[in-house]
Design a protein around this motif. Structure first.
Motif, PDB file in Angstrom:
ATOM      1  N   GLN A  35       0.828  -1.230   0.058  1.00  0.00           N
ATOM      2  CA  GLN A  35      -0.037  -0.126  -0.101  1.00  0.00           C
ATOM      3  C   GLN A  35       1.056   1.412   0.014  1.00  0.00           C
ATOM      4  N   LEU A  36       0.510   2.074  -1.008  1.00  0.00           N
ATOM      5  CA  LEU A  36       1.253   3.363  -1.043  1.00  0.00           C
ATOM      6  C   LEU A  36       0.558   4.613  -0.562  1.00  0.00           C
ATOM      7  N   PRO A  37       1.268   5.808  -0.332  1.00  0.00           N
ATOM      8  CA  PRO A  37       0.271   6.696   0.343  1.00  0.00           C
ATOM      9  C   PRO A  37      -0.355   7.541  -1.092  1.00  0.00           C
ATOM     10  N   ILE A  38      -1.524   6.702  -1.234  1.00  0.00           N
ATOM     11  CA  ILE A  38      -2.501   7.208  -2.140  1.00  0.00           C
ATOM     12  C   ILE A  38      -3.842   7.317  -1.471  1.00  0.00           C
ATOM     13  N   THR A  39      -4.720   8.269  -1.674  1.00  0.00           N
ATOM     14  CA  THR A  39      -5.973   8.341  -1.046  1.00  0.00           C
ATOM     15  C   THR A  39      -7.100   7.434  -1.717  1.00  0.00           C
ATOM     16  N   ARG A  55       0.327   8.077   7.445  1.00  0.00           N
ATOM     17  CA  ARG A  55      -1.055   7.891   7.940  1.00  0.00           C
ATOM     18  C   ARG A  55      -1.864   7.445   6.715  1.00  0.00           C
ATOM     19  N   VAL A  56      -1.740   7.677   5.551  1.00  0.00           N
ATOM     20  CA  VAL A  56      -2.497   7.236   4.490  1.00  0.00           C
ATOM     21  C   VAL A  56      -2.143   5.830   4.245  1.00  0.00           C
ATOM     22  N   ASP A  59      -4.016   3.887   6.823  1.00  0.00           N
ATOM     23  CA  ASP A  59      -5.341   3.916   6.543  1.00  0.00           C
ATOM     24  C   ASP A  59      -5.758   2.942   5.384  1.00  0.00           C
ATOM     25  N   ASN A  60      -4.788   2.737   4.622  1.00  0.00           N
ATOM     26  CA  ASN A  60      -4.988   2.083   3.255  1.00  0.00           C
ATOM     27  C   ASN A  60      -5.127   0.420   3.957  1.00  0.00           C
ATOM     28  N   ILE A  61      -4.164   0.144   4.778  1.00  0.00           N
ATOM     29  CA  ILE A  61      -4.104  -1.190   5.314  1.00  0.00           C
ATOM     30  C   ILE A  61      -5.310  -1.436   6.029  1.00  0.00           C
TER      31      ILE A  61
END
Length: 129
Positions: A35-39, A55-56, A59-61
Motif C-alpha cells: 500500500q502506497l500513500p494514495i488516498t 498515516r495514509v 489507513d489503506n491497510i
C-alpha cells in the motif's frame, strides 16, 4: 482462479493501479498487497510529509483489513519499505500508536526508490476469519 482464493473488495480503499488485488484471502490468511500513500480518491501523496504519507498508508491497510472482514489484531506480519531508513524512529512511533498492543512480526527495509516517488510502502499478512 482456484476456488479457495478470495479476492477481497473494499469500497474504502485504493483500487489497484495494476493487474493485482489489494488483498487476497487464501489458506486461512489475508495477504495485503503493498500500500502506497494514495488516498481512496486516487490522490498520490508522495509530496506530503513522511508522517502524512505514513498515516495514509496505514489507513489503506485498515481498508484492506476491513474489506477482508478482519482487524489490525489479526495481523501476523508487516513489511515496511522506506526510502530513508533514518525515518525509522518516526515510522515506529506512528506505527506503535496505530497498532496498539498488538505486535505482529515486522520488517522495516530501506530501499532506494518506491513507485510515484513515495517515501513509504507497507504490505501485510493477517489471519482470516
Amino acid at each position: 482462479m482456484h476456488p479457495d482464493i478470495t479476492l477481497n473488495a473494499t469500497s474504502q480503499g485504493v483500487p489497484p493501479a495494476g493487474h493485482y488485488s489489494a488483498s487476497v484471502t487464501a489458506g486461512g490468511f489475508v495477504f495485503i498487497s503493498g500500500q502506497l500513500p494514495i488516498t481512496p480518491e486516487g490522490e498520490k501523496k508522495a509530496g506530503a510529509s513522511f508522517e502524512e504519507q505514513t498515516r495514509v498508508v496505514l489507513d489503506n491497510i485498515d481498508a484492506c483489513l476491513s474489506g477482508a472482514g478482519v482487524s489490525r489484531q489479526h495481523l501476523v506480519s508487516v513489511r515496511v519499505y522506506v526510502t530513508d531508513i533514518n525515518l525509522w524512529p518516526t515510522f515506529n512511533a506512528l506505527y506503535a500508536e496505530w497498532i496498539g498492543d498488538s505486535r505482529p512480526s515486522r520488517v522495516v527495509a530501506g530501499v532506494s526508490e518506491l513507485h510515484y516517488g513515495s517515501a513509504i510502502e507497507v504490505e501485510a499478512i493477517a489471519l482470516a476469519q
